[in-house]
Design a protein around this motif. Structure first.
Motif, short mmCIF file in Angstrom:
data_model
loop_
_atom_site.label_atom_id
_atom_site.label_comp_id
_atom_site.label_asym_id
_atom_site.label_seq_id
_atom_site.Cartn_x
_atom_site.Cartn_y
_atom_site.Cartn_z
N LYS A 162 0.80 -1.22 0.00
CA LYS A 162 0.00 0.00 0.00
C LYS A 162 0.84 1.28 0.00
O LYS A 162 0.30 2.38 0.11
CB LYS A 162 -0.98 0.04 1.18
N HIS A 179 -2.94 4.93 0.50
CA HIS A 179 -3.79 3.94 -0.17
C HIS A 179 -4.23 2.88 0.84
O HIS A 179 -3.50 2.56 1.79
CB HIS A 179 -3.04 3.27 -1.32
N VAL A 221 -1.04 -0.80 -4.43
CA VAL A 221 -0.73 0.27 -5.39
C VAL A 221 -0.32 -0.40 -6.70
O VAL A 221 0.69 -1.10 -6.77
CB VAL A 221 0.40 1.18 -4.87
N SER A 245 -0.45 8.05 -8.22
CA SER A 245 -0.50 6.60 -7.97
C SER A 245 -1.91 6.08 -8.19
O SER A 245 -2.90 6.78 -7.96
CB SER A 245 -0.03 6.28 -6.55
N GLY A 258 -4.59 2.86 -7.41
CA GLY A 258 -4.76 1.83 -6.40
C GLY A 258 -5.88 0.86 -6.65
O GLY A 258 -6.85 1.15 -7.37
N ASP A 274 -7.79 0.30 -4.43
CA ASP A 274 -8.86 0.90 -3.63
C ASP A 274 -9.75 1.81 -4.47
O ASP A 274 -10.50 2.63 -3.93
CB ASP A 274 -8.28 1.66 -2.44
N LYS A 289 -4.31 8.85 -6.40
CA LYS A 289 -3.83 9.80 -5.40
C LYS A 289 -2.68 10.60 -5.99
O LYS A 289 -1.85 10.06 -6.72
CB LYS A 289 -3.41 9.09 -4.11
N THR A 295 -7.04 13.27 -3.70
CA THR A 295 -7.55 11.96 -4.07
C THR A 295 -8.57 12.16 -5.18
O THR A 295 -9.46 13.01 -5.06
CB THR A 295 -8.21 11.24 -2.88
#
Length: 212
Positions: free
Chosen positions: A80, A99, A103, A117, A119, A121, A125, A137
């Motif tokens: 992460k 994150h 990633v 980046s 992710g 998720d 970001k 974000t």
């Protein structure tokens, strides 16, 4: 004995690759899942390892990019974290935490001021390199964001996602000027030409798509 891996420096799968802009160096990332994150730099001409970043991450390295000036590497991993490395010194410059899942993609702006980046998720970001703080974000994806790349010298980024989409965002304000339609399945990667005129992306449907 090409199938004899006993002497290999790699603990397991190689999951990410990046060439330096002059083609002299190849960075590889991987590791043993949940145990190690490997980061090596190879001398392309000599076909030998030039640098081993010990314990680079605590889980597999999923993405790598060289900075334009060749001074830095940026990495993203299953632990992460996003990390910035000084290549000459072989040392960590900064770690970026925020994150909540793997990633999957990283990219550094041409002037080294921002890192983007992607992710698992479902979020992009944006990080301020100087302060180490998260500056933004960018939500909107409904599945994993699988790749990300800055366009040219701008603050614009191209990303791909598991929700079949390829998107174009402005990292400074988070806006999405446009999306690139046509994907029919999970999209794994997207890239942009150096002149910022062509976007290419590929996914689970086995099709390479090219957009103006």
């Amino acid at each position: 004995t090409p199938l004899d891996f006993a002497g290999s420096p790699f603990a397991a799968r190689v999951l990410s690759l990046a060439f330096s802009r002059d083609g002299k160096w190849l960075a590889t990332g991987g590791g043993e899942a949940s145990r190690s994150g490997e980061l090596f730099i190879w001398d392309v001409a000599a076909q030998t390892m030039a640098k081993d970043f010990k314990d680079a991450h605590s889980d597999t390295v999923m993405s790598i990019e060289f900075s334009r000036d060749g001074k830095y590497l940026v990495t993203g991993a299953a632990d992460k974290f996003v990390k910035l490395w000084d290549i000459a010194a072989g040392k960590l410059v900064k770690a970026f935490e925020g994150h909540t899942h793997h990633v999957l993609g990283v990219s550094i702006k041409a002037d080294n001021s921002l890192i983007a980046s992607a992710g698992a998720d479902n979020a992009i970001k944006i990080w301020n390199v100087e302060t180490g703080e998260q500056s933004r974000t960018i939500p909107g994806y409904t599945k994993q964001v699988t790749s990300i790349r800055f366009l040219g010298v701008t603050e614009n980024v191209i990303s791909s996602g598991g929700d079949k989409t390829v998107r174009y965002h402005n990292a400074a304000n988070g806006s999405q000027p446009r999306a690139f339609a046509g994907g029919t399945d999970f999209m794994y990667c997207a890239a942009v030409s150096r002149d910022e005129q062509i976007v290419v992306a590929a996914g689970e449907d086995g099709v390479l798509r090219v957009w103006n």
